[in-house]
Design a protein around this motif. Structure first.
Motif, PDB file in Angstrom:
ATOM      1  N   MET A 145       7.512  -3.203  -0.295  1.00 48.20           N
ATOM      2  CA  MET A 145       7.662  -2.796   1.031  1.00 48.20           C
ATOM      3  C   MET A 145       7.678  -1.268   1.570  1.00 48.20           C
ATOM      4  N   CYS A 148       4.259  -0.141   1.517  1.00 49.12           N
ATOM      5  CA  CYS A 148       3.218  -0.459   2.763  1.00 49.12           C
ATOM      6  C   CYS A 148       3.701  -0.063   3.926  1.00 49.12           C
ATOM      7  N   ASP A 149       5.305   0.216   4.197  1.00 50.49           N
ATOM      8  CA  ASP A 149       5.870   0.589   5.312  1.00 50.49           C
ATOM      9  C   ASP A 149       5.537   2.163   5.514  1.00 50.49           C
ATOM     10  N   ARG A 177       5.841  -8.970   7.328  1.00 52.11           N
ATOM     11  CA  ARG A 177       5.729  -9.362   8.415  1.00 52.11           C
ATOM     12  C   ARG A 177       5.635 -10.682   8.793  1.00 52.11           C
TER      13      ARG A 177
END
Ligand SMILES: *Cc1c(COP(=O)(O)O)cnc(C)c1O
Length: 394
Positions: A145, A148-149, A177
């Motif tokens: 995460m 990817c964030d 998501r």
């Protein structure tokens, strides 16, 4: 102790019979016929609440949920979607169904995503990620995460086989998501077929609802911010991937069973894992710190054995009544990436390949009793001793 039937399912709870009779009497099997409280709508409300998520959409399979998630993200044709090289063929298939391109990353000997390869591939023009918690094995979701964030890349969790799994106390499938789950017969809740997605994103779920087949104004029956729908009316294709009321009734009846199944599955797995790990030829990878699993099968690696011995082990266990699948050993296994020949430019993934050639898969239905689990472990341990090379006794 005779060996258990490793494929028989647990009976569907009797309590559902009244509801099934009511549905058969009324013939009301379509989710949008009733003005309200259709079993599919009730399932969505109960599942969202159970997962602590705002929205849920029940559909015909987890594959449909993955496909709709990709479509609802609005990815352009040909967008590159990063997936693990160890997953079920349905996952790259959903990417292709959504007219995107699957990009595979390496998976380690512990069945988790290889983070160095993940990070390197993520920089290669990736538009979305599907994290597949294959057989419930959870990769490092904090690291995934964070990467990817930072890159602004949405994460879809394929939690098909992970219902009930926790990552540092958070439910798997609620971290990205969107999270997608399966109700196919080999998963924790069995309706034969079925799937559901959960998300906190009103606009995303609105689009997924319309595309799942909420034609005309059927979307008004979903308790989602209604503004999120109006702007999409008539602007999205209708793929008709809905769930029927009969399936929803069968799923709803099993929701109260989930905690018991998860606890039983975990304790069964850990018992067999402990017995198998006593063998020098078998290694059951440890969960990552913070991972609490919900297994209904066990995976383990054979160590120090060559290809012939691996095949001989699976044959010997099978002859004694326990079916062992070595993921990479059969020419048609749907979880061996080299069999996904519908993908153009299929890469080689040497680390994933090496793992698949040694990783064994054995079903461990949660209803098994301790003596049955021991009988299964005995077969596996006897088979490995039979094929292992002679070794000096210390
Ligand atoms: C079962 C499974 C799927 C597919 O689920 P369906 O409901 O059969 O479409 C996808 N991914 C994983 C990891 C699975 O185990």
């Amino acid at each position: 102790m005779p060996l258990p039937d490793m494929h028989a399912a647990e009976p569907i709870p009797d309590a559902v019979r009244g509801e099934i009779d009511r549905l058969l009497q009324s013939g009301d099997l379509f989710r949008y016929t009733a003005a309200k409280d259709a079993p599919v709508s009730l399932l969505e409300a109960e599942f969202a609440e159970m997962m602590g998520m705002k929205y849920a959409l029940a559909v015909s399979s987890c594959s449909a949920a993955l496909f709709l998630s990709l479509e609802a993200l609005g990815l352009p044709q040909g967008a590159r979607v990063l997936i693990p090289g160890f997953t079920f063929a349905a996952v790259p298939s959903s990417v292709i169904h959504a007219r995107c391109k699957p990009v595979l990353c390496e998976v380690g000997a512990n069945y988790r995503i290889d983070l160095a390869d993940f990070e390197a591939k993520l920089a290669q023009d990736i538009s979305a990620v599907i994290v597949s918690h294959m057989r419930g094995h959870t990769s490092d979701m904090d690291a995934i995460m964070a990467l990817c964030d930072a890159a602004g890349i949405p994460v879809i969790e394929d939690a098909a086989h992970s219902l009930g799994t926790l990552w540092k106390g958070r439910k798997i499938g609620t971290i990205g998501r969107v999270g997608c789950f399966s109700f196919q017969s080999y998963k924790m809740i069995n309706a034969g077929e079925g799937g559901i997605l959960v998300t906190g994103d009103a606009d995303l779920v609105a689009r997924a609802i319309i595309m799942s087949g909420a034609y005309e104004h059927n979307w008004k029956k979903h308790p989602v911010l209604q503004d999120a729908f109006a702007r999409w009316q008539n602007r999205l294709p209708l793929y008709n991937l809905r769930l029927s009321n009969l399936s929803a009734a069968i799923i709803r009846a099993q929701l109260p069973e989930l905690d018991r199944r998860v606890m039983a599955g975990r304790s069964n797995h850990d018992h067999v894992a402990e017995r198998l790990n006593a063998s020098p030829w078998i290694e059951v990878p440890q969960p990552l710190p913070g991972e609490e699993r919900a297994p209904d099968s066990i995976q383990f690696n054979l160590v120090g054995l060559d290809d012939d011995a691996v095949t001989a082990f699976a044959d010997a266990a099978g002859a004694s009544g326990v079916k062992v699948q070595v993921f990479g050993a059969s020419p048609d296994n749907a979880r061996a990436f080299w069999n996904w020949r519908f993908i153009e430019d299929l890469p080689d993934l040497p680390r994933t390949r090496a793992m698949l050639m040694r990783a064994c898969d054995v079903r461990l239905p949660v209803r098994l009793e301790r003596a049955e689990l021991d009988a299964v472990a005995d077969v596996l341990l006897t088979a490995v001793e039979k094929v292992a090379p002679a070794r000096a006794v210390a």
